[in-house]
Design a protein around this motif. Structure first.
Motif, PDB file in Angstrom:
ATOM      1  N   UNK A 123      21.547   5.617  14.217  1.00  0.00           N
ATOM      2  CA  UNK A 123      20.920   6.749  13.566  1.00  0.00           C
ATOM      3  C   UNK A 123      20.194   7.700  14.496  1.00  0.00           C
ATOM      4  N   UNK A 124      19.464   8.643  13.908  1.00  0.00           N
ATOM      5  CA  UNK A 124      18.623   9.563  14.667  1.00  0.00           C
ATOM      6  C   UNK A 124      17.396   8.818  15.225  1.00  0.00           C
ATOM      7  N   UNK A 125      16.477   9.555  15.835  1.00  0.00           N
ATOM      8  CA  UNK A 125      15.215   8.962  16.248  1.00  0.00           C
ATOM      9  C   UNK A 125      14.539   8.328  15.034  1.00  0.00           C
ATOM     10  N   UNK A 126      13.762   7.293  15.280  1.00  0.00           N
ATOM     11  CA  UNK A 126      13.172   6.547  14.170  1.00  0.00           C
ATOM     12  C   UNK A 126      11.709   6.219  14.445  1.00  0.00           C
ATOM     13  N   UNK A 127      10.977   5.975  13.358  1.00  0.00           N
ATOM     14  CA  UNK A 127       9.665   5.332  13.372  1.00  0.00           C
ATOM     15  C   UNK A 127       9.700   4.283  12.283  1.00  0.00           C
ATOM     16  N   UNK A 128       9.310   3.052  12.604  1.00  0.00           N
ATOM     17  CA  UNK A 128       9.288   1.989  11.614  1.00  0.00           C
ATOM     18  C   UNK A 128       7.848   1.768  11.159  1.00  0.00           C
ATOM     19  N   UNK A 129       7.627   1.977   9.896  1.00  0.00           N
ATOM     20  CA  UNK A 129       6.291   1.854   9.303  1.00  0.00           C
ATOM     21  C   UNK A 129       6.218   0.499   8.608  1.00  0.00           C
ATOM     22  N   UNK A 130       5.779  -0.514   9.347  1.00  0.00           N
ATOM     23  CA  UNK A 130       5.694  -1.870   8.800  1.00  0.00           C
ATOM     24  C   UNK A 130       4.346  -2.051   8.113  1.00  0.00           C
ATOM     25  N   UNK A 131       4.366  -1.962   6.799  1.00  0.00           N
ATOM     26  CA  UNK A 131       3.139  -2.079   6.015  1.00  0.00           C
ATOM     27  C   UNK A 131       2.896  -3.519   5.604  1.00  0.00           C
ATOM     28  N   UNK A 132       1.625  -3.902   5.584  1.00  0.00           N
ATOM     29  CA  UNK A 132       1.250  -5.198   5.037  1.00  0.00           C
ATOM     30  C   UNK A 132       1.124  -5.115   3.526  1.00  0.00           C
ATOM     31  N   UNK A 133       0.370  -6.028   2.954  1.00  0.00           N
ATOM     32  CA  UNK A 133       0.203  -6.068   1.496  1.00  0.00           C
ATOM     33  C   UNK A 133      -0.458  -4.781   1.009  1.00  0.00           C
ATOM     34  N   UNK A 134       0.132  -4.150   0.008  1.00  0.00           N
ATOM     35  CA  UNK A 134      -0.453  -2.946  -0.577  1.00  0.00           C
ATOM     36  C   UNK A 134      -1.573  -3.329  -1.537  1.00  0.00           C
ATOM     37  N   UNK A 135      -2.655  -2.556  -1.502  1.00  0.00           N
ATOM     38  CA  UNK A 135      -3.737  -2.785  -2.456  1.00  0.00           C
ATOM     39  C   UNK A 135      -3.235  -2.691  -3.884  1.00  0.00           C
ATOM     40  N   UNK A 136      -2.236  -1.845  -4.109  1.00  0.00           N
ATOM     41  CA  UNK A 136      -1.702  -1.660  -5.454  1.00  0.00           C
ATOM     42  C   UNK A 136      -1.012  -2.897  -5.996  1.00  0.00           C
ATOM     43  N   UNK A 137      -0.760  -3.910  -5.151  1.00  0.00           N
ATOM     44  CA  UNK A 137      -0.226  -5.162  -5.670  1.00  0.00           C
ATOM     45  C   UNK A 137      -1.171  -5.785  -6.692  1.00  0.00           C
ATOM     46  N   UNK A 138      -2.457  -5.454  -6.599  1.00  0.00           N
ATOM     47  CA  UNK A 138      -3.430  -5.991  -7.549  1.00  0.00           C
ATOM     48  C   UNK A 138      -3.180  -5.513  -8.970  1.00  0.00           C
ATOM     49  N   UNK A 264      -8.984   2.983   4.337  1.00  0.00           N
ATOM     50  CA  UNK A 264      -9.808   2.870   3.134  1.00  0.00           C
ATOM     51  C   UNK A 264     -10.001   1.404   2.753  1.00  0.00           C
ATOM     52  N   UNK A 265     -11.228   0.993   2.439  1.00  0.00           N
ATOM     53  CA  UNK A 265     -11.463  -0.386   2.021  1.00  0.00           C
ATOM     54  C   UNK A 265     -10.967  -0.631   0.601  1.00  0.00           C
ATOM     55  N   UNK A 266     -10.792  -1.891   0.258  1.00  0.00           N
ATOM     56  CA  UNK A 266     -10.316  -2.249  -1.079  1.00  0.00           C
ATOM     57  C   UNK A 266     -11.288  -1.789  -2.154  1.00  0.00           C
ATOM     58  N   UNK A 267     -12.585  -1.741  -1.833  1.00  0.00           N
ATOM     59  CA  UNK A 267     -13.563  -1.273  -2.823  1.00  0.00           C
ATOM     60  C   UNK A 267     -13.238   0.154  -3.264  1.00  0.00           C
ATOM     61  N   UNK A 268     -12.800   0.996  -2.335  1.00  0.00           N
ATOM     62  CA  UNK A 268     -12.439   2.379  -2.695  1.00  0.00           C
ATOM     63  C   UNK A 268     -11.227   2.376  -3.613  1.00  0.00           C
ATOM     64  N   UNK A 269     -10.207   1.599  -3.254  1.00  0.00           N
ATOM     65  CA  UNK A 269      -9.016   1.531  -4.108  1.00  0.00           C
ATOM     66  C   UNK A 269      -9.392   1.045  -5.505  1.00  0.00           C
TER      67      UNK A 269
END
Length: 278
Positions: A123-138, A264-269
Motif C-alpha cells: 500500500x501507500x505510506x501508513x500509520x498504525x494506530x494501535x489503540x488499547x481498551x476504549x473507555x466506551x467499552x463500559x 483524558x481520564x476515565x472520570x471525564x469520559x
C-alpha cells in the motif's frame, strides 16, 4: 486534499470525521450503510463496504489520505487500489492486542496484524494506530446498570488503561493532517490503569446512581459474551482479563506525545456519558 474516512457510524470513525471537518480538511465519509450514517454539511456518505471490493474504486477516486478500519481479508486489495488511485497515506485503526503476550493465539491480534501486514507490503505510506481498551467499552454495562443490576463480570479486579475514543480520533486526525507520523506505530492508551471495579465506582459517582459489582462465574460471563461475539474472541477476552486480574498496567506515552497534552481520564469520559447509565 480530501480524506476518506471509513466506519463513520462507529464512535472513533465518527469522531475522526468531525475532527477533520473542524480542522478545515475535505472529508469523504464512507459507510457500508450510507443511508444510516447521515449527511454532514449536506454531504451524504459514499457507499464503501470493506467486504465488497467492487465499492473500493468509486470511493477512492480523488482521495489522498484514508482513515481505515481493519478488514484483513480485503486489506491487500484495498491497499493496491488506494495506491493506484493516488492515495499517499493510510492511517489504520489497529489494536494493542498485537503487542500482548500470546498474541499469536489471539483472534483479535491476528485480524489486526494481517491488516497491517497487507498495508506494509502493498500500500501507500501508513500509520498504525494501535489503540488499547476504549473507555466506551463500559457502555456494555449500561443496560444492567440502568436496571439496577450493576456490573456483573467474572474478573471485576481486572485492569485496563481505558482511552477516550475522542483522543484516539484526535491522534488519527493529527496523523492524517501532517507527515510526522508516517511509518510509525502509535500505541494509544488512557492515562491510568483502572480495574473494572474502579471504573464502576467512577460511573456511579458521575451518574449519581448505585453501581454494585458482582463476581460471576466464568461460564456465565462467557455465555453472555458469546451471545454477540465468536467463541474464540470471547475466550481470548476472558483469558486476557484473567491475566490482568489484580495486576495494574503501565499507560503508554504516545497519546500525550502526539497530542501535546495528557490523555483524558476515565472520570471525564464517565461525566460526558453519565446519562447512558441513569
Amino acid at each position: 486534499m480530501t480524506v476518506l474516512v471509513t466506519g463513520v457510524r462507529g464512535r472513533v470513525g465518527g469522531a475522526v470525521r468531525r475532527g477533520l471537518r473542524e480542522a478545515g480538511a475535505g472529508v469523504r465519509a464512507a459507510s457500508g450503510s450510507p443511508e444510516a450514517a447521515g449527511a454532514v454539511a449536506g454531504e451524504p456518505p459514499v457507499r464503501l463496504d470493506l467486504g465488497d471490493p467492487d465499492t473500493f474504486a468509486p470511493a477512492l477516486d480523488g482521495i489522498r489520505k484514508v482513515f481505515l478500519y481493519a478488514r484483513p481479508d480485503t486489506a491487500g486489495r484495498f491497499a493496491r487500489e488506494a495506491l493506484a488511485a493516488g492515495v499517499e497515506h493510510v492511517v489504520l485503526f489497529s489494536s494493542l492486542a498485537i503487542d500482548e503476550e500470546g498474541a499469536e493465539q489471539s483472534p483479535i491480534a491476528r485480524l489486526h496484524r494481517d491488516a497491517e501486514d497487507a498495508l506494509r507490503s502493498s500500500g501507500p505510506d501508513w500509520t498504525f494506530l494501535r489503540a488499547g481498551a476504549l473507555a466506551s467499552n463500559a457502555l456494555q454495562w449500561a443496560e444492567e446498570i440502568r436496571a439496577g443490576r450493576g456490573v456483573r463480570v467474572a474478573y471485576p479486579d481486572t485492569y485496563s488503561e481505558p482511552v477516550h475514543e475522542d483522543d484516539v480520533a484526535e491522534v488519527a486526525v493529527r496523523a492524517l493532517l501532517g507527515d510526522a507520523h508516517r511509518g510509525e506505530v502509535l500505541r494509544i492508551t488512557g492515562p491510568e490503569s483502572l480495574s473494572a471495579r474502579r471504573q464502576a465506582e467512577l460511573i456511579a459517582a458521575a451518574a449519581g446512581v448505585p453501581v454494585p459489582v458482582e463476581r460471576i462465574g466464568r461460564a456465565e460471563h462467557r455465555a453472555r459474551l458469546t451471545a454477540h461475539l465468536p467463541e474464540p474472541t470471547a475466550d481470548f477476552l476472558l483469558d486476557f482479563q484473567r491475566k490482568r486480574d489484580g495486576l495494574p498496567g503501565n499507560p503508554l506515552p504516545d497519546a500525550e506525545r502526539v497530542l501535546g497534552r495528557g490523555a483524558a481520564p476515565f472520570t471525564q469520559w464517565a461525566r460526558e456519558h453519565a446519562a447512558a447509565f441513569r
